[in-house]
Design an enzyme around this catalytic site. Sequence first.
Site, mmCIF file in Angstrom:
data_model
loop_
_atom_site.group_PDB
_atom_site.id
_atom_site.type_symbol
_atom_site.label_atom_id
_atom_site.label_comp_id
_atom_site.label_asym_id
_atom_site.label_seq_id
_atom_site.Cartn_x
_atom_site.Cartn_y
_atom_site.Cartn_z
ATOM 1 C CB SER A 355 -1.066 0.098 1.394
ATOM 2 O OG SER A 355 -1.828 1.130 1.028
ATOM 3 C CG ASP A 430 -7.054 -2.336 -3.218
ATOM 4 O OD1 ASP A 430 -7.701 -1.502 -2.473
ATOM 5 O OD2 ASP A 430 -5.880 -2.894 -3.256
ATOM 6 C CG HIS A 507 20.618 -0.763 -28.254
ATOM 7 N ND1 HIS A 507 20.034 -1.909 -29.148
ATOM 8 C CD2 HIS A 507 20.775 0.232 -29.318
ATOM 9 C CE1 HIS A 507 19.721 -1.356 -30.357
ATOM 10 N NE2 HIS A 507 20.299 -0.285 -30.590
#
Length: 558
Positions: A355, A430, A507
Amino acid sequence: MAKLLSCVLGPRLYKIYRERDSERAPSSVPGTPTSVTNPHSSSWDTYYQPRALEKHADSILALASVFWSISYYSSPFAFFYLYRKGYLSLSKVVPFSHYAGTLLLLLAGVACLRGIGRWTNPQYRQFITILEATHRNHSAENKRQLANYNFDFRSWPVDFHWEEPSSRKESRGGPSRRGVALLRPEPLHRGTADTFLNRVKKLPCQITSYLVAHTLGRRMLYPGSVYLLQKALMPVLLQGQARLVEECHGRRAKLLACDGNEIDTMFVDRRGTAEPQGQKLVICCEGNAGFYEVGCVSTPLEAGYSVLGWNHPGFAGSTGVPFPQNEANAMDVVVQFAIHRLGFQPEDIILYAWSIGGFTATWAAMSYPDISAVILDASFDDLVPLALKVMPDSWRGLVTRTVRQHLNLNNAEQLCRYQGPVLLIRRTRDEIITTTVPEDIMSNRGNDLLLKFLQHRYPRVMAEEGLRVVRQWLEASSQLEEASIYSRWEVEEDWCLSVLRSYQAEHGPEFPWSVGEDMSADGRRQLALFLAQKHLNNFEATHCTPLPAQNFQMPWHL
């Protein structure tokens, strides 16, 4: 007489822990009875048993403390009422001050009676002897004996100082007493000249924002810092503390942060076990009403990891107030303690946050780039949308300004500064970090955290087609629907891995990557879904359901 005074002024003693056989040793403090150094050999219960005088005096002082706390929180309303009734005149205040002085003298007398009760108790006398010896001499033996007691943490000696690492003493790049570096929000009105007149015009708004943040705002954001809640949770916290010390062999420590706040920590060392994950340290960052005694530390503990838990400033044994600057200062000294005192390399440290703990975890990831991995459970991208959700629409401007200036929890911005492996855990039901209702999974701010993170690391892949298909995947209401979207676009995981590995070989690993620049729309969709699925796990639960150990997985990396 000196011992009696020490008993009067000494801290409250809650519990005497059971010692493990391997830790029993003769006391180095003169006059220590065997029954204290070896609690198993005595008939004393592990919970400290105060005598009647101390017990009743403690109850009176605790009640007075609760009344004082209630008076403190209600004081603005009380002063307003007294002012309206005309009770704030000198003729009314003087008698009241006499009553207050008499009450304070009575409470001082009660404290003296409590001290006499402690003085007659051999358990407390032995505890205060060990505490005083530890303050005089911070030897390992004295600290070991003191660790057998759970008492008011304000009297615990400091174990680690923020300036202790030699590299910080020699370097000017570390934190100062003003605090560690934070990312500052951009001005709300770009291009406006910051003249004296403009600053004067902004002053009333700034004062209002400051007052809101330091009164209502901070307590709404971090209810765990409210004294009355901590008082109600005290038995549960003591029980959790005992479990960590007696069953998990945890070691408590007090850390001094650069702002002067004292941070309460608990370390459980699993490096001596046969499990390989014990060599890794999980630093746990709790939620806005979470404490390490009963918080998310249980998940990595059950999974076999070494664990370092800590309490926010103003929570339980930690001092201060939980504003973003203080939170980051606390996290900084916790990480320094893990590296320089506990002996873990940054590459062996995992940050696990639940959280609102995502703020300190992402700050540490940004500030310590060599940290192994970050796991964010039920976290969010930015505080502003969640703050607007619970406040009236007419307060939108005030709320936005207050959050940006004083409570700026910019998790996504900080996470994008980290180059290592990341895993996000989204709670599908949630009720806290959704901006509408729990059933509307697309209003879960964990989605926005994932999208901002992927858009930063893979901007070409997450352009248009990639962004659109990931949103569809996030909107899926079940695992079956997720799998259907995944198979509809025929995601070839081997191909995705080969593309990413070849780009990394050519890269380098530094983000952001330009992979996907010359790719077809179908290729970008496949790659976007693959990356989203690797960085986000769903957990079918509400916000406060503990995460099972089997769901605690290390983030994916190439």
